[in-house]
Write an enzyme that holds these catalytic residues in place. Structure first.
Site, mmCIF file in Angstrom:
data_model
loop_
_atom_site.group_PDB
_atom_site.id
_atom_site.type_symbol
_atom_site.label_atom_id
_atom_site.label_comp_id
_atom_site.label_asym_id
_atom_site.label_seq_id
_atom_site.Cartn_x
_atom_site.Cartn_y
_atom_site.Cartn_z
ATOM 1 N N ARG A 65 3.738 -79.737 26.102
ATOM 2 C CA ARG A 65 4.016 -78.978 24.884
ATOM 3 C C ARG A 65 4.887 -79.724 23.891
ATOM 4 N NH1 ARG A 65 5.007 -72.980 27.604
ATOM 5 N NH2 ARG A 65 2.802 -72.433 27.762
ATOM 6 N N HIS B 272 9.904 -71.359 21.634
ATOM 7 C CA HIS B 272 9.170 -70.624 22.663
ATOM 8 C C HIS B 272 9.982 -70.365 23.932
ATOM 9 C CE1 HIS B 272 5.770 -69.039 24.781
ATOM 10 N NE2 HIS B 272 5.725 -70.025 25.651
#
Length: 586
Positions: free
Chosen positions: A306, A408
């Protein structure tokens, strides 16, 4: 879900009494284990403690609904080796799981915690399935060497399934859940051992005396000030977190001397819709989607970790990209349907038509797609080294969704050992304090792999629940139950007079997943019943909005009521649908 007050015992506290008034004091409570936070980790811990024999466990949740960030999880649970991998001919191992996780976390992880995660992962899948869940499809996610992420059999998002399963088990076991109740402080004695939790709920402020506390308050991704304190470069970033993820547990733990690790390690999710913050699950890329920039060209191996993908997107024009896939990918993953219903995906019959819709050069996009189809056929991606290419992306229709990185996951948190004991700044366990899930640090290091968060909350949630119960038994044992789960709330009754025409009316509103159709029953001039007849809202979320909003509409006889936190779009859709129905009843 079990919601309600707990029965009191012990002395009365005067913290809620104002001098010179007749306001009664709020009675203190008692239990053996308090779990702070009713998200995935918290509910898992409470369930496991009860399964181990605990009699007095209570969940404390500041939000009006359970689920936390867990209900928003779209991917699945990483586990190895499992019977489902064996069924599919996937060769995996605990060692490979550890290796991938350490590599993905830039070797900043605490390897003992990573190994605990991997060693308990297969049992975690079985546990979820044993209590009524569904993790039986195995897929590919970024950072994994093999297919390892376990998802629902209908390939839908994992979060709603998991939270619904946990809610059902909490209710079955009769575990009290105190909603709208904020933990303010963890109390300790002169030796530093946990003795209670000060909370503020609908009754006021009081103390729950307890022998053990499990911290499961999640991360701090929705606290912009705290995020920028630890990582200034993320100032101004949007977040995928629910509004309750504000780091309350961090503050409480710090006050009693807890140690912390990796607080500056904050992850952005690369594929988030910048308009409504919907997360496109990594399963879309894992099942074959690619990323293209606003020039219509690929720029990264889409299955990189990510942090790598996020950084690559931020270097593109306007710091955004398009997630692009075809009909075959759509049909392979049910989670995509919610994005389409939510209006954040555009579609076209041809690649050129899609290029026109998203404003990229048609020639560039066609060249990109043709080149990728060739790479997929040959099994080699010389441009970016992508190994897993499930489909050639040549099947009409074609789809694209705008995406950009958003805050996130906060990898840092309280320091724990493999028994989920919270350690103080000297590295010693704080007696009676345990933790699991995103409140903890050390498991993920500098970057969390998709699928490891759900593994984390279930695995360390279970460990924390078991360890808390064992601690209680080693320190005087449990007592006779003094805390009872409340019965389900009685049906809401109107508290004001209304003057609608009797009858049954229907209305339509717009929710997160599309249209919400309701049926409204009016009797003796008052709204007495509201039923959702047709909708595509997310399971595990719409039920809370339905219960909260409908109850308030019936009580107040108006549609201008507060939305339920964590389910705002669903709440607004219900309110709009009821308002439309009542237009015909005036």
């Amino acid at each position: 879900m079990v919601v309600g007050p707990i029965t009191g015992c012990g002395t009365e506290s005067a913290v809620n009494e104002t001098p010179g008034t007749s306001t009664p004091a709020v009675q203190d409570k008692s239990t053996d284990i308090v779990v702070i936070g009713a998200g995935g980790a918290g509910m898992t811990a409470a369930i496991q403690a009860v399964q181990d024999g605990a009699k007095n466990v209570v969940l404390v949740e500041k939000m009006p609904i359970t689920g936390g960030n867990s209900v928003r999880s779209t991917g699945g649970l990483n586990a190895a080796p499992t019977k489902y991998q064996e069924r599919d001919g996937i060769k995996d191992s605990i060692e490979l799981f550890v290796e991938d996780t350490m590599k993905g976390g830039h070797n900043l992880n605490d390897e003992s915690l990573v190994r605990t995660l991997a060693e308990n992962s297969a049992a975690a899948v079985d546990w979820v399935n044993d209590i009524g869940g569904d993790l039986s499809v195995v897929g590919m996610f970024g950072g994994a060497s093999v297919k390892r992420i376990h998802r629902p059999s209908d390939t839908s998002a994992v979060g709603p399934m998991l939270v619904t399963t946990l809610n059902n088990k909490v209710e079955e076991l009769g575990i009290p859940v105190l909603l709208n109740t904020k933990a303010e402080e963890i109390l300790v004695d002169a030796n530093g051992a946990v003795t209670g939790v000060k909370v503020t709920g609908e009754e006021g402020t009081y103390t729950i005396k307890t022998k053990a506390v499990v911290l499961a308050t999640g991360g701090f991704g929705a606290n912009a000030e705290m995020v920028t304190k630890y990582k200034p470069a993320l100032a101004g970033f949007a977040t995928t977190n629910h509004k309750g993820a504000t780091g309350d547990g961090i503050v409480m733990a710090e006050k009693i001397g807890a140690g912390f690790v990796d607080m500056e390690q904050i992850q952005t999710h690369p594929t988030v819709n910048p308009t409504d913050q919907t997360i496109y699950t990594e399963g879309v890329r894992g099942n074959g989607a690619i990323l293209v920039n606003k020039e219509g060209k690929r720029f990264i191996n889409e299955l990189e970790t990510r942090d790598v993908v996020s950084e690559a997107i931020l270097k593109q024009t306007e710091g955004q990209a398009y997630l692009l896939f075809d009909q075959e990918v759509r049909e392979s993953l049910k989670a995509i349907e919610s994005y389409i219903k939510g209006g954040i995906i555009v579609e076209a019959d041809t690649i050129e038509g899609l290029a026109e819709q998203i404003g990229v050069d048609p020639a560039n996009l066609k060249e990109t797609m043709e080149k990728y189809a060739g790479y997929q056929a040959s099994g080699s991606d010389p441009d970016f080294g992508r190994a897993s290419m499930e489909f050639p992306l040549t099947q009409s229709k074609y789809y694209a969704g705008l995406c950009a990185p958003a805050v996130h996951h906060t990898m840092g948190g309280v320091k724990i050992n493999t028994e989920a004991q919270v350690l103080n700044t000297d590295g010693n366990p704080i007696p009676g304090l345990f933790a699991g899930g995103e409140i903890t640090g050390g498991v993920h290091g500098g970057n969390r792999l998709g699928g490891n968060a759900v593994a984390d909350i279930v695995i360390f949630g279970r460990i924390a629940g078991s360890a808390a119960h064992a601690y209680v038994m080693e320190n005087g044992g449990t007592t006779e139950p003094t805390i009872q789960a409340a019965a389900k709330p009685a049906e809401a009754k109107p508290e004001v007079e209304a003057n609608y025409k009797d009858g049954t009316y229907t209305g339509v509103g717009q929710g997160k997943g599309g249209e919400i159709k309701v049926e409204v029953v009016v009797k003796d001039g008052e709204v007495i019943k509201v039923t959702l007849k047709d909708h595509a809202e997310t399971p595990g979320i719409f039920e809370n909005a339905e219960e909260g909003v409908v109850g308030e509409i019936i009580r107040k006889q108006i549609t201008e009521v507060d939305a339920v936190g964590g389910a705002t779009m669903t709440s607004e859709g219900i309110k709009a649908a009821v308002a439309q129905a009542l237009e015909a009843a005036k």
